[in-house]
Design an enzyme around this catalytic site. Sequence first.
Site, PDB file in Angstrom:
ATOM      1  N   HIS A 156       0.777  -1.025   0.138  1.00 23.15           N
ATOM      2  CA  HIS A 156       0.000  -0.077  -0.008  1.00 23.15           C
ATOM      3  C   HIS A 156       0.779   1.087  -0.048  1.00 23.15           C
ATOM      4  CE1 HIS A 156      -3.156  -2.708   1.317  1.00 23.15           C
ATOM      5  NE2 HIS A 156      -2.328  -3.242   2.022  1.00 23.15           N
ATOM      6  N   SER A 277      16.801  20.438 -16.920  1.00 22.63           N
ATOM      7  CA  SER A 277      15.659  21.202 -17.258  1.00 22.63           C
ATOM      8  C   SER A 277      15.802  22.270 -17.960  1.00 22.63           C
ATOM      9  CB  SER A 277      14.745  21.476 -15.815  1.00 22.63           C
ATOM     10  OG  SER A 277      14.350  22.767 -16.099  1.00 22.63           O
ATOM     11  N   LYS A 283      17.816  20.673 -11.567  1.00 24.74           N
ATOM     12  CA  LYS A 283      17.230  19.479 -11.916  1.00 24.74           C
ATOM     13  C   LYS A 283      17.875  18.309 -12.680  1.00 24.74           C
ATOM     14  CE  LYS A 283      13.006  18.840 -12.277  1.00 24.74           C
ATOM     15  NZ  LYS A 283      11.437  19.103 -12.994  1.00 24.74           N
ATOM     16  N   GLU A 290      10.528   7.555 -17.521  1.00 23.37           N
ATOM     17  CA  GLU A 290       9.308   8.341 -17.731  1.00 23.37           C
ATOM     18  C   GLU A 290       8.514   8.051 -19.067  1.00 23.37           C
ATOM     19  OE1 GLU A 290       9.250  12.257 -14.645  1.00 23.37           O
ATOM     20  OE2 GLU A 290      10.368  12.313 -16.898  1.00 23.37           O
TER      21      GLU A 290
END
Length: 459
Positions: A156, A277, A283, A290
Site C-alpha cells: 500500500h 531542465s 534538476k 518516464e
Amino acid sequence: MSKVWSNRFDSSLNPFIESFNASINFDKELILEDIDCSIAHAKMLSKTKVLSSNESLKIIKGLKTIRDDFLKGQFSPQAPSEDIHYCIEEKLIDLIGETGKKLHTGRSRNDQVGTDIRLWLRKKIDKIDKLLQELQKSLFLRAESNLYTLIPGYTHMQRAQPLSLAHHLLAYLEMFQRDRERLKDVRSRVNISPLGAAALAGTKIKIDRYFTAEELGFDKIYRNSIDAVSDRDFCVEFLSTSSLIMSHLSRISEEIIMWVTDEFSFAKLTDKCSTGSSLMPQKKNPDVPELIRGKTGRVYGNLQALLTIIKGVPLAYNKDFQEDKEPIFDTVDTVSDCLQAMNILVNEGIEFNIDILMNTVENDFSNATDVADYLVNKNVPFRMAYQIVGKIVKYCLNKKVLFKDLSLEEFQTFNPAFQDDIYENLKPNSVVNSRDSLGGTGFEQVKNELINWKDKLFM
Ligand code: ARG
C-alpha cells in the site's frame, strides 16, 4: 501504371482512393520475407512440375537480384505499387520478363501476406527474447552485488518489511522470465504456414504445402484454408504479450522514478541517463523511465486497436486485415527500444545510495512483525502478540522513539516474556535474514535464487 486486375475495370482508380488503398508505405517492411516466401513458392512449383526447372530458376535468380539490389540500397519499394507483394512481382516481371508472370500461380496475396507477417514476426520475437535475456542479466548483476543491501519493502506504499535489494530486483527477473515463456508460446502459433491456402479455398494447381512450410522453417501448416487466411490471433497474442512486457517495464520505471526523488533518495541517476531542465538548473530528470512508462500506453493502444479491427470481420480475408501491420510494427519497435533503454539504465544509469538505504531500514517500524513473532516464539498467541506490539508502536510514537530505543524494562511493561535478545531481533539484518521461508527474503533463500538464475542465464 496499370493494375494487375485492370482489365476487369472500365476506368482507372481515383488517385486519392488509390493511395488510400495502398499499404506500400508501411508493408515495404516485409520485403525480405516476401522474397523468401516467393523463392520457396517458386521452388515448390518446380518440384510439382507446374513450372519447368528453368522457369523456376529464372524466377529465383530474379528474386535474389531484387533482394541484393535492395540490400545495396539500389532498389526501394514504393508507390505507385499498391503493396509489397505487387511491388516485388512487378519488379520481377520488369527484370526477367514473361516468366515472372508465372510466379503467382497457385497462391493469393491472402496466404502470401499471412506468410510474410509470420516470418517477420518470428524473427522479431527471437530478437525481443534476446533483449529480455540481456535485461535479465543486467538486473541479475545488480542483484548479485546487492545481496546484503537492504531496502524498505512496501505494501500500500506504506513501509512494510525490509528486504534484500537483491530479492527485490530478482522479482523483476521472474516477471521477465514469464514474458519469455509467453513469447515462446506465441512463437509456436506464429510458426504455422498458411501458404497454399490461396485466396481462401485452396487451389486446383498442384502444390506441396509441406515443402514450402519446410523451406520457410515453419513447424506446421494450417489445416483449414479459410482459417489460414483469416487468423490474426497470433498477432493479438503477440500484442498482448508485449503489453505485459511493457507493464513490467513500466512498473520498474515507476519504482526508479520514485527512488531518485529527493523524498526517497534510494538511488541517483548518473549523467549517462538523465536530462536537465531548460529552466530549473538544479534538476536531473528521469526522462528514460518516464518515457518507458509513457510508451506503455502506445502498446496497450495497439493491442486494443487490433482486437477492435478483427472483431467484426467475417470469414475469410477482408481488407481490414491490412490494418494489422502498423500496430505490430510499432509494437516491435517500441518494445525493443524500451528493453534496450531499460537495460542501459540498469547497467549504467542508476546508482543505489547504499548508506541511505541502510539508514532508512534502521529507522522505522518495519520490524514490528518481528517483535510480534518474537512473542509468538515465547508462546504468546499471534493475535495477542499483534495487539501488544500495536500498543508498543503507539507508545513509541508518543515518545518519538523507535523500538530499539526502549529499555528492557519498558518492553517488559507490555509483556514479561521480553528478554535481552529482543534487541538482536530488531536489527534490520536479522529481520531480513530470519525470513527464511521458501522464496522469502532471507539471505540463504536469496543466495539460492542467485545461484539458480546464474545457471539459467549464463550457463
Ligand atoms: N496489402 C494487403 C494486406 O496487407 C495484402 C493482401 C491483399 N489481399 C486482397 N485480397 N486484397 O492485407
